[in-house]
Design an enzyme around this catalytic site. Structure first.
Site: not given
Ligand SMILES: *Cc1c(COP(=O)(O)O)cnc(C)c1O
Length: 320
Positions: A54, A79, A205, A209, A211, A305
């Protein structure tokens, strides 16, 4: 209406974040390959600054601020990881940041956001609408709202992780991407369009959830209630509009994994690769490890991620 995004937008984002974001490692595991029956390349964003991809989107968005925007500062709702990403990026840019967070956000993420200098305002995710609160505060304070996923600059920043993965691993057959609101998935899709056009891009996902899966199948954004899952980074009720515009154009499929499969994957990373990966960060890998999406014989990219999980929570999940 949204303007169509292209691979060139990801290239521009890459130039903006260069030197600020880490170029994270791409790791492999022969044990994982043997279990999945594939050649798997992990892009380890758990080693990104503040512990998740992010940072890329947040930094890219703030880097485009005008002087007037910089003077008033940035505001967001999140969050967790996006909150830290905005707080850190704002500090690096020397501007003010206000973050609207759910009362039940993981303690580690709240603490880190405060440590990066962000002002935290809490809300109740079950009864209050964070987007409304965000818009009202942004107006009152003149701050620029950078939402966690539904924003072109956020999407293109997130896409730089997959761009680096393709640059390092070469073209791939499949790319497995954790999916919450779709910033990472949409950005990764743009990167694949530019660097590995034949690659199948798959969103993953939590089962609780789905969606995104419903939305892709119906061809329109489907809203659900707040999903009950250990993947706190994917506890969103719907994908974003800018995100869905890209996802529906080019994403091949969206699959789901269970919380138990996420825990198994966390254990694998800890035990075999000595890595701490947060539950949401395991979504893509879990799909490969548990055969949720067929990868046998393929060259597969997996986006890990993030790695932000309270240590006590981590111990509780992997210790059982
Ligand atoms: C935010 C996040 C996601 C999901 O990312 P999106 O861009 O909202 O789809 C996945 N893994 C981690 C660790 C995140 O912080």
């Amino acid at each position: 209406m949204t303007t169509p995004l292209h691979y060139s937008d990801v290239e521009q984002a890459a130039a903006r974040i260069e030197g600020a974001a880490h170029r994270t490692p791409v790791l492999t595991s022969s044990t994982f390959d043997a279990r999945a029956g594939a050649r798997v390349f992990f892009k380890c964003e758990n080693y990104q600054r503040m512990g998740a991809f992010k940072f890329r989107g947040a930094y890219n968005a703030i880097a485009r601020f005008t002087d007037a925007q910089r003077a008033a500062g940035v505001l967001t709702f999140s969050s967790g990881n996006h909150a830290q990403a905005i707080a850190l990026s704002a500090r690096l840019a020397g501007i003010r940041a206000t973050i609207i967070m759910p009362k039940d956000a993981p303690a580690l993420k709240v603490q880190a956001t405060k440590e990066y200098g962000g002002e935290v305002i809490f809300y109740d995710r079950y009864t209050e609408n964070r987007e409304e609160i965000g818009r009202r505060l942004a107006e009152e304070r003149g701050m620029t709202l950078i939402p966690p996923y539904d924003h072109p600059d956020v999407i293109c920043g997130q896409g730089t992780a997959a761009k680096e993965l393709f640059e390092e691993a070469g073209e791939l057959d499949v790319l497995l991407v954790p999916l919450g609101g779709g910033g990472l998935l949409a950005g990764s899709t743009l990167a694949a369009m530019g660097l590995s056009p034949a690659c199948k891009v798959i969103g993953v996902e939590p089962e609780a959830g789905n969606d995104g899966q419903q939305s892709l199948r119906r061809g329109e954004i489907v809203h659900i209630g707040v999903p009950d899952t250990i993947a706190d980074g994917a506890m969103v009720t719907h994908v974003g509009e800018h995100n869905f515009e890209v996802i529906r154009r080019r994403v091949d499929d969206i699959v789901t994994v269970s919380d138990a499969q996420l825990v198994e994957t966390m254990k694998f990373f800890a035990e075999r690769m000595k890595m701490v990966v947060e539950p949401t960060g395991c979504l893509g890998a879990a799909a490969a490890l548990h055969g949720v999406y067929p990868v046998a014989g393929k060259r597969v990219g997996v986006l890990i991620s993030g790695g932000n999980v309270d240590l006590s929570r981590f111990a509780q999940l992997v210790g059982a």
